[in-house]
Design an enzyme around this catalytic site. Structure first.
Site, PDB file in Angstrom:
ATOM      1  N   PHE A  60       0.861  -1.189   0.000  1.00  0.00           N
ATOM      2  CA  PHE A  60       0.000   0.000   0.000  1.00  0.00           C
ATOM      3  C   PHE A  60       0.891   1.230   0.000  1.00  0.00           C
ATOM      4  O   PHE A  60       2.053   1.168   0.432  1.00  0.00           O
ATOM      5  CB  PHE A  60      -0.898   0.002   1.255  1.00  0.00           C
TER       6      PHE A  60
ATOM      7  N   GLN B 144      -8.125  14.465   3.765  1.00  0.00           N
ATOM      8  CA  GLN B 144      -7.478  13.621   2.752  1.00  0.00           C
ATOM      9  C   GLN B 144      -8.367  13.446   1.523  1.00  0.00           C
ATOM     10  O   GLN B 144      -9.521  13.020   1.640  1.00  0.00           O
ATOM     11  CB  GLN B 144      -7.174  12.243   3.341  1.00  0.00           C
TER      12      GLN B 144
ATOM     13  N   HIS C 247      -8.575  11.216  -1.492  1.00  0.00           N
ATOM     14  CA  HIS C 247      -8.027   9.961  -2.025  1.00  0.00           C
ATOM     15  C   HIS C 247      -7.869  10.117  -3.533  1.00  0.00           C
ATOM     16  O   HIS C 247      -8.765  10.628  -4.200  1.00  0.00           O
ATOM     17  CB  HIS C 247      -9.003   8.828  -1.695  1.00  0.00           C
TER      18      HIS C 247
ATOM     19  N   LEU D 213     -15.231   5.121  -3.873  1.00  0.00           N
ATOM     20  CA  LEU D 213     -13.804   4.789  -3.807  1.00  0.00           C
ATOM     21  C   LEU D 213     -13.376   3.659  -4.738  1.00  0.00           C
ATOM     22  O   LEU D 213     -14.096   2.679  -4.900  1.00  0.00           O
ATOM     23  CB  LEU D 213     -13.440   4.385  -2.368  1.00  0.00           C
TER      24      LEU D 213
ATOM     25  N   GLU E 229      -6.985   1.608  -3.044  1.00  0.00           N
ATOM     26  CA  GLU E 229      -5.553   1.663  -3.319  1.00  0.00           C
ATOM     27  C   GLU E 229      -5.009   0.255  -3.561  1.00  0.00           C
ATOM     28  O   GLU E 229      -3.937   0.067  -4.128  1.00  0.00           O
ATOM     29  CB  GLU E 229      -4.881   2.286  -2.090  1.00  0.00           C
TER      30      GLU E 229
ATOM     31  N   ARG F 238      -0.920   9.417  -0.608  1.00  0.00           N
ATOM     32  CA  ARG F 238      -2.159   9.823  -1.281  1.00  0.00           C
ATOM     33  C   ARG F 238      -2.180  11.304  -1.638  1.00  0.00           C
ATOM     34  O   ARG F 238      -2.690  11.687  -2.686  1.00  0.00           O
ATOM     35  CB  ARG F 238      -3.338   9.513  -0.362  1.00  0.00           C
TER      36      ARG F 238
ATOM     37  N   HIS G  98     -12.053  11.827   1.311  1.00  0.00           N
ATOM     38  CA  HIS G  98     -12.045  10.445   1.808  1.00  0.00           C
ATOM     39  C   HIS G  98     -11.938  10.333   3.322  1.00  0.00           C
ATOM     40  O   HIS G  98     -12.559   9.485   3.939  1.00  0.00           O
ATOM     41  CB  HIS G  98     -10.853   9.741   1.157  1.00  0.00           C
TER      42      HIS G  98
ATOM     43  N   ARG H 289      -2.673  10.658   6.196  1.00  0.00           N
ATOM     44  CA  ARG H 289      -2.757   9.276   6.676  1.00  0.00           C
ATOM     45  C   ARG H 289      -2.287   8.309   5.604  1.00  0.00           C
ATOM     46  O   ARG H 289      -2.633   8.460   4.431  1.00  0.00           O
ATOM     47  CB  ARG H 289      -4.208   8.946   7.030  1.00  0.00           C
TER      48      ARG H 289
HETATM   49  C1  LIG Z   1     -14.720   3.226   0.794  1.00  0.00           C
HETATM   50  C2  LIG Z   1     -13.714   3.300   1.887  1.00  0.00           C
HETATM   51  C3  LIG Z   1     -12.706   2.351   1.978  1.00  0.00           C
HETATM   52  C4  LIG Z   1     -11.774   2.410   3.012  1.00  0.00           C
HETATM   53  N1  LIG Z   1     -10.800   1.448   3.074  1.00  0.00           N
HETATM   54  C5  LIG Z   1      -9.919   1.485   4.095  1.00  0.00           C
HETATM   55  C6  LIG Z   1      -8.919   0.470   4.214  1.00  0.00           C
HETATM   56  O1  LIG Z   1      -8.838  -0.445   3.416  1.00  0.00           O
HETATM   57  N2  LIG Z   1      -8.059   0.547   5.246  1.00  0.00           N
HETATM   58  C7  LIG Z   1      -8.108   1.538   6.174  1.00  0.00           C
HETATM   59  O2  LIG Z   1      -7.295   1.535   7.085  1.00  0.00           O
HETATM   60  N3  LIG Z   1      -9.051   2.503   6.084  1.00  0.00           N
HETATM   61  C8  LIG Z   1      -9.959   2.496   5.087  1.00  0.00           C
HETATM   62  N4  LIG Z   1     -10.915   3.463   5.010  1.00  0.00           N
HETATM   63  C9  LIG Z   1     -11.067   4.404   6.121  1.00  0.00           C
HETATM   64  C10 LIG Z   1     -11.772   3.702   7.275  1.00  0.00           C
HETATM   65  O3  LIG Z   1     -12.725   2.793   6.781  1.00  0.00           O
HETATM   66  C11 LIG Z   1     -12.480   4.667   8.218  1.00  0.00           C
HETATM   67  O4  LIG Z   1     -11.608   5.699   8.557  1.00  0.00           O
HETATM   68  C12 LIG Z   1     -12.888   3.929   9.477  1.00  0.00           C
HETATM   69  O5  LIG Z   1     -13.666   2.794   9.169  1.00  0.00           O
HETATM   70  C13 LIG Z   1     -13.643   4.813  10.459  1.00  0.00           C
HETATM   71  O6  LIG Z   1     -14.043   4.009  11.540  1.00  0.00           O
HETATM   72  P1  LIG Z   1     -14.667   4.621  12.849  1.00  0.00           P
HETATM   73  O7  LIG Z   1     -14.888   3.482  13.793  1.00  0.00           O
HETATM   74  O8  LIG Z   1     -13.866   5.775  13.308  1.00  0.00           O
HETATM   75  O9  LIG Z   1     -16.067   5.193  12.356  1.00  0.00           O
HETATM   76  P2  LIG Z   1     -17.255   4.494  11.527  1.00  0.00           P
HETATM   77  O10 LIG Z   1     -16.988   3.113  11.133  1.00  0.00           O
HETATM   78  O11 LIG Z   1     -17.659   5.448  10.488  1.00  0.00           O
HETATM   79  O12 LIG Z   1     -18.424   4.476  12.569  1.00  0.00           O
HETATM   80  C14 LIG Z   1     -19.037   5.674  12.983  1.00  0.00           C
HETATM   81  C15 LIG Z   1     -20.210   5.308  13.837  1.00  0.00           C
HETATM   82  O13 LIG Z   1     -20.678   6.482  14.492  1.00  0.00           O
HETATM   83  C16 LIG Z   1     -22.090   6.521  14.425  1.00  0.00           C
HETATM   84  N5  LIG Z   1     -22.495   7.921  14.565  1.00  0.00           N
HETATM   85  C17 LIG Z   1     -22.034   8.999  13.899  1.00  0.00           C
HETATM   86  N6  LIG Z   1     -22.637  10.104  14.355  1.00  0.00           N
HETATM   87  C18 LIG Z   1     -23.483   9.715  15.342  1.00  0.00           C
HETATM   88  C19 LIG Z   1     -24.402  10.387  16.187  1.00  0.00           C
HETATM   89  N7  LIG Z   1     -24.584  11.702  16.135  1.00  0.00           N
HETATM   90  N8  LIG Z   1     -25.120   9.662  17.072  1.00  0.00           N
HETATM   91  C20 LIG Z   1     -24.976   8.317  17.147  1.00  0.00           C
HETATM   92  N9  LIG Z   1     -24.122   7.627  16.369  1.00  0.00           N
HETATM   93  C21 LIG Z   1     -23.394   8.323  15.480  1.00  0.00           C
HETATM   94  C22 LIG Z   1     -22.416   5.897  13.099  1.00  0.00           C
HETATM   95  O14 LIG Z   1     -23.750   5.445  13.061  1.00  0.00           O
HETATM   96  C23 LIG Z   1     -21.410   4.744  13.086  1.00  0.00           C
HETATM   97  O15 LIG Z   1     -21.921   3.659  13.796  1.00  0.00           O
HETATM   98  C24 LIG Z   1     -11.844   3.430   3.965  1.00  0.00           C
HETATM   99  C25 LIG Z   1     -12.843   4.389   3.874  1.00  0.00           C
HETATM  100  C26 LIG Z   1     -13.760   4.331   2.834  1.00  0.00           C
HETATM  101  C27 LIG Z   1     -14.793   5.401   2.733  1.00  0.00           C
END
Ligand SMILES: Cc1cc2nc3c(=O)[nH]c(=O)nc-3n(C[C@H](O)[C@H](O)[C@H](O)COP(=O)(O)OP(=O)(O)OC[C@H]3O[C@@H](n4cnc5c(N)ncnc54)[C@H](O)[C@@H]3O)c2cc1C
Length: 603
Positions: free
Chosen positions: A121, A234, A236, A250, A253, A309, A380, A415
């Site tokens: 990556f 970021q 992407h 997306l 990568e 990126r 992203h 990142r």
């Molecule tokens: C398409 C895509 C592919 C990706 N691929 C990768 C990868 O391969 N490797 C990597 O390292 N990263 C990747 N990323 C980045 C990574 O997926 C995210 O940064 C990460 O999953 C975020 O996780 P999190 O637990 O912080 O939040 P999330 O998984 O987004 O969870 C947020 C949670 O908060 C809740 N929430 C939000 N606001 C409120 C509110 N006001 N009240 C109650 N609940 C709320 C939502 O319902 C959800 O349950 C990717 C991102 C995308 C978009």
């Protein structure tokens, strides 16, 4: 006594993505009663979309890898604005967190000798991303949910938190509404973990889902916490650009990790044209060497498509601006070419990138095993977030913790791909552990009924007006403005226009009008999202104006060079006593001599 339904836990976790689930599991394992709140259904958090994998220096594919190399890569990628303590903990603890997921049932892809397979990556010196095809997030969420159920975590789905509640300086719970019926709910807790993800919906072109409206950033800010590094958004390099209805989705990568190359409309691999000085020693300078790296030749350097990126996104913008883009304003990403090198190439591509194959087939009627994809940058991820202590993940507000994308520090100015999924589990675990500890050491707080009454009255205002602004229109205008004026290439003049524009949008938001009632009402939900979207947009814009240099994800046409002075502090915003957003420059802490030596050694 409040009239609203009230739930009580030692710890509440807001967000059920990777960070929130891991925090909930750990708080529960430490003896706390835990409530987990999410605004969509369990299993739908953004983490489920993660594709390429999670970075951890397990050295399964290349035994030269170690936490020290991962630490140095993360710091270089972040242009040394990272919280180095977090980068150290992350690099050291990520392998254990991956193995733990495996022990809890995650089925990773395998090497020939049965170890967890790791892929290349951008910005990672060695193959480092543990993965499950291109559906790694799905496997992570499934595994954490299955495990969490057995910990007795109570889950509240389709519930949106709208305000954090305080007793004096300390956080003691949250006010929320259920999205279906619109009823208010109070969650009382001794500690709260924010794990709400990112802010991508502040921009028009984004890979992020509807949930990414910056709620956690904004809730914490309005409760008195600091937001740090908000200028670093970021973009992407590879989102879909065609057809218009799917623009921004997306393209992982992982495509480039498996040998995909970027070409302009003249067929030229333009990434060889501009390799930054600090990556020259690690980057191939010819196509043959780049391919040998993909095949696993340890003496080869990685292809320039796997530069960080921020850089790849800017090179794409440069090609398009120079008139060498595709018909739809992107460049070509070609994985089909590897059929020249790999036996059964088409099958190999489908096996390694099944989601990408289906995504393009279904959404663009294009077969990636035969035809290059059209791609361009998409919003992203946000490196900025709630400022936390590196070890405990507690913010500057007692009892308020943060982990995952809504927290700042680990990634600095940019990142590296794969470092988010590992961030979620490393710091989700820590946040859960220290939130449970805080809950044990601190008694109950007292909910202030007047605070609740005021907050509920405020959020119902859009129903009390007989006419006014349409919240969807304001959201649309904000997204257009952020995309055009605070996007990949920035200038001071344009950002000042955006700052003034945001002020006008705040005024319009004071006058939103929503018809109908509180039962599932997307217009009302959007009117509430606006407060969060405008708060984060203001933080991004003010911080980006303040940083008069180009570094990592921030590129300023009026200050194109990196300025060493700006490498000495982080930009932090906080709500002032007069309710305005106050900026400060917080000096970086001196790095330990051991870590300094690692960075010097890795060059
Ligand atoms: C398409 C895509 C592919 C990706 N691929 C990768 C990868 O391969 N490797 C990597 O390292 N990263 C990747 N990323 C980045 C990574 O997926 C995210 O940064 C990460 O999953 C975020 O996780 P999190 O637990 O912080 O939040 P999330 O998984 O987004 O969870 C947020 C949670 O908060 C809740 N929430 C939000 N606001 C409120 C509110 N006001 N009240 C109650 N609940 C709320 C939502 O319902 C959800 O349950 C990717 C991102 C995308 C978009």
């Amino acid at each position: 006594m409040t009239q609203y339904q009230t739930f009580e836990h030692d710890v509440i976790v807001i967000g059920a993505g990777g960070a929130g689930l891991r925090a909930a599991i750990e708080a529960s394992a430490n003896g706390a009663s835990v409530g987990l709140i999410c605004k969509s259904l369990l299993g739908k958090a953004h983490t489920v979309m993660a594709e390429g994998g999670m970075a951890a220096a397990m050295a399964n594919v290349d035994d030269r890898d170690s936490w020290r190399v991962h630490f140095a890569d993360t710091m270089r990628g972040g242009q040394y604005l990272n919280n180095w303590r977090m980068a150290e903990l992350h690099a050291k603890e990520a392998p254990s967190r991956v193995r733990e997921l495996e022990a809890w049932g995650a089925v990773f892809d395998r090497t020939k000798d049965g170890k967890i397979l790791q892929r290349n990556f951008g910005g990672h010196r060695y193959p480092r991303l543990a993965h499950v095809g291109d559906r790694t997030g799905l496997e992570m969420i499934r595994t954490l949910q299955d495990h969490g159920i057995h910990q007795g975590v109570e889950v509240y789905m389709e519930v949106t938190v709208i305000t954090l509640l305080k007793d004096g300086d300390r956080i003691i719970g949250a006010l929320a509404y259920d999205r279906e019926r619109g009823r208010f709910k109070i969650f009382k807790a001794k500690a709260v973990v924010m794990a709400t993800g990112g802010i991508g919906r502040a921009y028009k072109i984004s890979s992020n889902s509807w949930e990414y409206t910056g709620d956690g950033h904004s809730l914490a800010y309005h409760a008195g916490a600091e937001l740090m590094d908000m200028e670093f958004v970021q973009f992407h390099p590879t989102g879909m650009v065609y057809p218009p209805s799917v623009r921004g989705i997306l393209v992982t990568e992982g495509v480039r990790g498996e040998g995909g190359v970027l070409r302009n409309s003249e067929g030229r691999r333009f990434m060889f044209d501009d390799i930054p000085d600090n990556y020259k020693a690690q980057t191939a300078d010819n196509e043959d060497e780049g391919w040998r790296y993909v095949e696993g030749d340890k003496n080869a350097r990685r292809p320039p498509e796997l530069l960080t990126r921020d850089h790849v996104a800017r090179c794409i913008v440069h090609e398009v601006k120079a008139g060498r883009g595709t018909p739809n304003g992107g460049v070509y990403l070609d994985i089909a070419w590897i059929k020249e090198k790999v036996p059964n190439g088409a099958e190999h591509i489908k096996k390694k990138l099944p989601s990408m194959y289906h995504q393009f087939k279904q959404l663009a009627d294009l077969d990636i095993t035969t035809t290059p994809m059209e791609v361009g940058p998409t919003t992203h991820y946000v490196m900025g977030g709630i400022r936390v202590d590196g070890d405990t993940q507690m913010s500057s507000v007692p009892g308020l913790f943060a982990a995952g994308e809504c927290a700042a520090g680990l990634h600095g100015a940019n990142r590296l791909g794969g470092n988010s999924l590992s961030d979620l589990v490393v710091f989700g675990k820590r946040a859960g552990e220290f939130a449970a500890k805080f809950a044990k050491e601190n008694g109950d707080g007292k909910i202030n009924d007047e605070e609740v009454a005021y907050a509920t009255k405020q959020v119902l205002q859009p129903f009390n007006r007989t006419g006014g602004e349409n919240p969807f229109q304001i959201q649309h205008d904000l997204q257009e403005m952020m995309q055009d004026l605070v996007g990949i290439v920035r200038t001071g003049d344009e950002m000042i226009q955006a700052r003034d524009g945001i002020e006008k949008l705040w005024n319009r938001t004071d006058n939103t009008f929503v018809s109908g009632n509180v039962e599932f009402n997307p217009g009302w939900h959007t009117s509430l999202d606006l407060i969060n979207l405008l708060t984060v947009s203001e933080a991004i814009t003010l911080s980006a104006i303040e940083r008069k240099e180009s570094r990592g994800a921030q590129f300023r046409e009026d200050y194109p060079a990196k300025d060493p002075e700006y490498g000495k502090f982080n930009i932090v915003v906080k709500k002032d006593s007069d309710e305005t957003m106050k900026l400060s420059r917080v000096p970086m802490k001196e790095m330990s001599s051991e870590l300094k030596a690692i960075i010097e050694e890795m060059g």
